[in-house]
Design a protein around this motif. Sequence first.
Motif, PDB file in Angstrom:
ATOM      1  N   THR A  47       0.830  -1.203   0.000  1.00  0.00           N
ATOM      2  CA  THR A  47       0.000   0.000   0.000  1.00  0.00           C
ATOM      3  C   THR A  47       0.867   1.257   0.000  1.00  0.00           C
ATOM      4  N   HIS A  49      -0.279   4.616   0.037  1.00  0.00           N
ATOM      5  CA  HIS A  49      -0.823   5.654   0.921  1.00  0.00           C
ATOM      6  C   HIS A  49      -1.953   5.072   1.778  1.00  0.00           C
ATOM      7  N   GLY A  50      -2.130   5.653   2.944  1.00  0.00           N
ATOM      8  CA  GLY A  50      -3.280   5.275   3.768  1.00  0.00           C
ATOM      9  C   GLY A  50      -3.071   3.999   4.551  1.00  0.00           C
ATOM     10  N   ALA A  51      -1.808   3.698   4.887  1.00  0.00           N
ATOM     11  CA  ALA A  51      -1.530   2.484   5.658  1.00  0.00           C
ATOM     12  C   ALA A  51      -2.185   2.551   7.042  1.00  0.00           C
ATOM     13  N   PRO A  53      -5.042   4.127   8.326  1.00  0.00           N
ATOM     14  CA  PRO A  53      -6.455   3.768   8.379  1.00  0.00           C
ATOM     15  C   PRO A  53      -6.711   2.298   8.032  1.00  0.00           C
ATOM     16  N   GLN A  54      -5.953   1.776   7.044  1.00  0.00           N
ATOM     17  CA  GLN A  54      -6.196   0.391   6.621  1.00  0.00           C
ATOM     18  C   GLN A  54      -5.847  -0.593   7.735  1.00  0.00           C
ATOM     19  N   ASN A  76      -4.139   9.836  11.076  1.00  0.00           N
ATOM     20  CA  ASN A  76      -5.305   9.150  10.507  1.00  0.00           C
ATOM     21  C   ASN A  76      -5.662   7.892  11.292  1.00  0.00           C
TER      22      ASN A  76
END
Lengths: 114, 287
Positions: A47, A49-51, A53-54, A76
């Motif tokens: 991933t 971006h956005g690790a 939240p995931q 986030n």
Amino acid sequence: MKIAVSTVGTKKDSKLEPRFGRANYFVVYDTETKEYTFIDNQEIQETAHGAGPQTSQKIFDAGVNVILTGNGPGKNAFQVLEAGNIKMFICKEDITAEEVITKYLNNELKAFEN
Amino acid sequence: MYKIAVASGKGGTGKTTVSTNLSHYLAQEQAILLADMDVEEPDSHIFVQGQLWQEKKVYKEVPTLIKDKCVGCGRCKEVCAFNAITMLGKRVLFFNELCHSCYACLELCPHQAIEMKPQMLGQLTQINDKNLTFLEARLDIGQEQAVPLIKQSFDFIKENIPAEIGIIDSPPGSSCPVVETVKNCDFVFLVTEPSPFGLNDLKIAVDTVKLLKKDFAIIINKDDGEENIIRDYCSKEDLEILAAIPEKQSIAELYSRGSLIYEEDVDFLGEIQKIASKVNSLMRRKR
């Protein structure tokens, strides 16, 4: 209660991973059954971006109540964990999952604040 | 407009030095656009005087939830390719900094429970100084996405700026913001320096520019005038070295004072003239 520790491996003697969102594994301890399991989070390396939240989503979906990690989650991830009512604690030491869980249960860890 | 990106792999090699001096030099005889697309920390403005012409706020569209329509099915989260949507049970959380405004969540929501609203990304500032038109694109603090701002800056140039030549001061590196900038240009000047980092990042930048199928030339800054790793690399790869700006303390001092270097340093002037004549020959070929 389920406690998840960000770790570099899958066992209770695996070392604590200081990063939350990009941790490969979480060792999970269930205080009722006294059993250790783990969450495989290796796919997060794919991933861009956005690790945060995931990973937080995965932790929430696994029914975890408390996370123990090194540096503390990013902005986030913090937002997701807080909204999911998951407590966050940090530990800066180079120790194993089992040791950090013991510290938590003895109230020796600092709560993470954003 | 014929647009030339002034890019580099490594930061701090001299993109702004080349862009600002070249633009002012060319503007002595023709209408020139200088655009600063290094949106995370634009600094070309230090070398531009003139009159504020116009400012424009730039927005991107981000999703919001229409709460009484949402049933918490999770379809929006499934279709988001950027991890910008999280579901806690039936609760939806949007992360606008991660959103790429692709509209997938809005289009694919089975209950029409999503609408888009604008979120401010940054600002464009246009300054006019006789022949020179200067455009600065600046990302707001806390915003993470340079690409939509860069995209909208090029739209703005197309609609508002009539100059025939554009010098585009690019972001450093070789990731998305650079790709977006170079994609919108016709030719690339790659500014580098004879250091191991300079060489390493130049190689990556050359690969990037080749992938984008753009013609390019190399400008060496802080050149020691002798055989060095950049010259070796360029001769092995058969790359054109367009100019070599000498390593001189006096040039660094002029730059740090915000002066135009070619007005005071004859060696520097010679190199800027080489670059300028390349620009003019590219223009002639285009015509």
